[in-house]
Write a protein that holds these residues in place. Structure first.
Motif, PDB file in Angstrom:
ATOM      1  N   ARG A 287       4.694   6.665  -7.004  1.00 31.06           N
ATOM      2  CA  ARG A 287       4.510   5.737  -8.128  1.00 31.06           C
ATOM      3  C   ARG A 287       3.953   6.436  -9.360  1.00 31.06           C
ATOM      4  NH1 ARG A 287       1.989   0.186  -5.804  1.00 31.06           N
ATOM      5  NH2 ARG A 287       1.063   1.440  -4.166  1.00 31.06           N
ATOM      6  N   CYS A 319       0.459   0.780   2.119  1.00 30.18           N
ATOM      7  CA  CYS A 319      -0.579  -0.242   1.895  1.00 30.18           C
ATOM      8  C   CYS A 319      -0.559  -1.384   2.903  1.00 30.18           C
ATOM      9  CB  CYS A 319      -0.485  -0.863   0.489  1.00 30.18           C
ATOM     10  SG  CYS A 319      -0.380   0.303  -0.845  1.00 30.18           S
ATOM     11  N   GLU A 322      -4.264  -1.831   4.255  1.00 28.43           N
ATOM     12  CA  GLU A 322      -5.332  -1.846   3.263  1.00 28.43           C
ATOM     13  C   GLU A 322      -5.661  -3.274   2.801  1.00 28.43           C
ATOM     14  OE1 GLU A 322      -3.099   0.509   3.428  1.00 28.43           O
ATOM     15  OE2 GLU A 322      -4.308   2.349   3.443  1.00 28.43           O
ATOM     16  N   CYS A 327      -6.500  -1.195  -2.451  1.00 27.13           N
ATOM     17  CA  CYS A 327      -5.369  -0.877  -3.331  1.00 27.13           C
ATOM     18  C   CYS A 327      -5.823  -0.783  -4.779  1.00 27.13           C
ATOM     19  CB  CYS A 327      -4.257  -1.911  -3.193  1.00 27.13           C
ATOM     20  SG  CYS A 327      -3.373  -1.755  -1.629  1.00 27.13           S
ATOM     21  N   CYS A 330      -7.749   2.442  -5.308  1.00 27.28           N
ATOM     22  CA  CYS A 330      -6.785   3.537  -5.149  1.00 27.28           C
ATOM     23  C   CYS A 330      -5.926   3.666  -6.421  1.00 27.28           C
ATOM     24  CB  CYS A 330      -5.911   3.249  -3.924  1.00 27.28           C
ATOM     25  SG  CYS A 330      -4.528   4.353  -3.686  1.00 27.28           S
ATOM     26  N   LEU A 331      -5.442   2.534  -6.913  1.00 27.68           N
ATOM     27  CA  LEU A 331      -4.556   2.590  -8.087  1.00 27.68           C
ATOM     28  C   LEU A 331      -5.324   2.962  -9.350  1.00 27.68           C
ATOM     29  CD1 LEU A 331      -2.178  -0.396  -7.348  1.00 27.68           C
ATOM     30  CD2 LEU A 331      -1.592   2.025  -7.393  1.00 27.68           C
ATOM     31  N   ARG A 334      -5.490   6.580  -9.298  1.00 28.68           N
ATOM     32  CA  ARG A 334      -4.192   7.218  -9.524  1.00 28.68           C
ATOM     33  C   ARG A 334      -3.772   7.127 -10.996  1.00 28.68           C
ATOM     34  NH1 ARG A 334      -0.572   7.413  -4.776  1.00 28.68           N
ATOM     35  NH2 ARG A 334      -1.825   7.141  -2.919  1.00 28.68           N
TER      36      ARG A 334
END
Ligand code: 5AD
Ligand code: SF4
Ligand code: FES
Length: 363
Positions: A287, A319, A322, A327, A330-331, A334
């Motif tokens: 992603r 995911c 999770e 999430c 995490c995002l 990222r």
């Protein structure tokens, strides 16, 4: 070469095919150019849409999909309204700006009414702040209109492939799975006034680069506002996998999917393009790579954790163990890793829609 394309405007199918197969330094140049266009037209910002996959019950039998009706091994679930509202509240509290309600396809009255109630309640509870995108497949024009009137403002309906023959080869030959119905549904959504999204799967058995070039031209001609497209990934228990047709190598599917995002960004600078979750089934950084190739939307999964492992459209879906909190953090990490910012509390509507309808944005 890339500069030529941006400045000389329209792209021929041959030229698109050439770009879709870019690798190495040419691919890097393509992605850099697409990212520049995204930043110029949509800012260096990634918008979140909290994804609630609230039910895997589906009346259809798409040959590629893991939750198709005939798959008797799937444990079916249907999250109740209170829990869906709790997920929407989570999105609001965490400043996502909007939610996506997604499920398998159903058209019965109980379903249509449930969605209508949910849209009304989410709008009420959030004082109109939370935007609502629907991803609930083909419905009658009257149903689309009803949900729109209740407050949903965006709708995602992937065409899957713009090639009528390929489409039919991926679906049973019956009234529920007609390509022409799909086209009609997309037209109705646009006519009603939804911000309309579509998309395709990339690297399907039997699909060619020329098909994908046509898909991009179809998307451009349909003049949609949002696109989500990702690689086709096998699901072990589906007819398409059982057919043992020749598969595209995973790496080629992945690279072509990123190149599709990049070329589309050059062709449609002001739309919203999602970084598809399926990319991450192939590459852990999938992603993020899409975000650096022209995508500007991420859909953090906020489905209750216990249901996630039953919404398996394809194998290796990320995911599934999770929580929404996992999430989200995490995002966030990222996105900062790729040097982008998050558009907190914003709907992040595509300016393309307002140009197309000559309306002014509400936010
Ligand atoms: N691989 C990748 N994407 C898939 N979808 C369904 N099955 C698969 C698969 N096996 C996508 C379709 C659908 C969206 C919800 O998920 O494009 O529109
Ligand atoms: Fe149902 Fe959508 Fe899967 Fe087709 S792709 S079987 S409509 S959930
Ligand atoms: Fe879900 Fe990384 S986005 S765990």
């Amino acid at each position: 070469m890339i500069d030529d394309i941006i400045h000389k405007g329209s792209l021929s199918p041959d030229k698109i095919c050439q770009l879709l197969s870019a690798t190495g330094s040419e691919q890097k140049e393509l992605h850099r150019a697409a990212n520049n266009v995204a930043v110029t037209y949509r800012g260096n910002i990634v918008y979140y849409r909290g994804l609630i996959e609230f039910s895997n019950i589906c009346i259809k039998n798409c040959y590629y999909c893991g939750i198709r009706k005939e798959n008797k091994d799937v444990v079916r679930y249907d999250v109740d309204e209170a829990e869906i509202l709790a997920a929407a509240r989570y999105a609001l509290k965490n400043r996502f700006g909007s939610v996506v309600l997604q499920s398998g396809e159903r058209t019965d009255t109980a379903f249509v009414e449930k969605i209508n109630r949910l849209i009304t309640k989410i709008k009420e509870e959030s004082n109109g702040r939370l935007g609502i995108t629907l991803s609930l497949g083909e419905q009658t024009e009257a149903t689309y209109q009803r949900w729109f009137n209740s407050g949903a403002h965006r709708y995602l309906l992937r065409i899957e492939t713009s090639d009528a023959r390929l489409y039919q080869s991926l679906h049973p030959d019956d009234e529920l799975h007609r390509f022409s119905n799909r086209l009609d549904a997309l037209n109705n959504l646009k006519k009603i006034g939804y911000q309309t999204g579509t998309g395709v799967m990339i690297g399907l058995p039997g699909q060619t680069l020329a098909n994908l070039a046509d898909d991009l031209l179809y998307i451009k001609n349909t003049d949609v506002d949002m696109v989500g497209m990702g690689p086709y990934i096998e699901h072990d228990n589906t007819p398409l996998t059982a057919q043992k047709k020749h598969l595209w190598p995973l790496e080629v599917r992945f690279n072509t999917a990123l190149n599709m995002v990049a070329v589309l960004r050059l062709m449609m600078p002001d739309i919203n393009i999602a970084a598809a979750t399926a990319l991450q089934a192939i590459d852990p950084m999938g992603r993020e790579k899409a975000l650096k190739a022209g995508a500007n939307i991420i859909m953090p999964n906020i489905t209750p954790t216990e249901n996630r492992k039953h919404y398996l459209l394809y194998d290796n879906k990320p995911c599934t163990d999770e929580s929404a909190d996992d999430c989200l953090s995490c995002l966030n990490m990222r996105i900062s890793l790729v040097g982008k910012e998050t558009g907190w509390d914003e709907w992040g509507d595509s300016p393309h829609y307002f140009k197309r309808c000559e309306k002014s944005p509400p936010h």
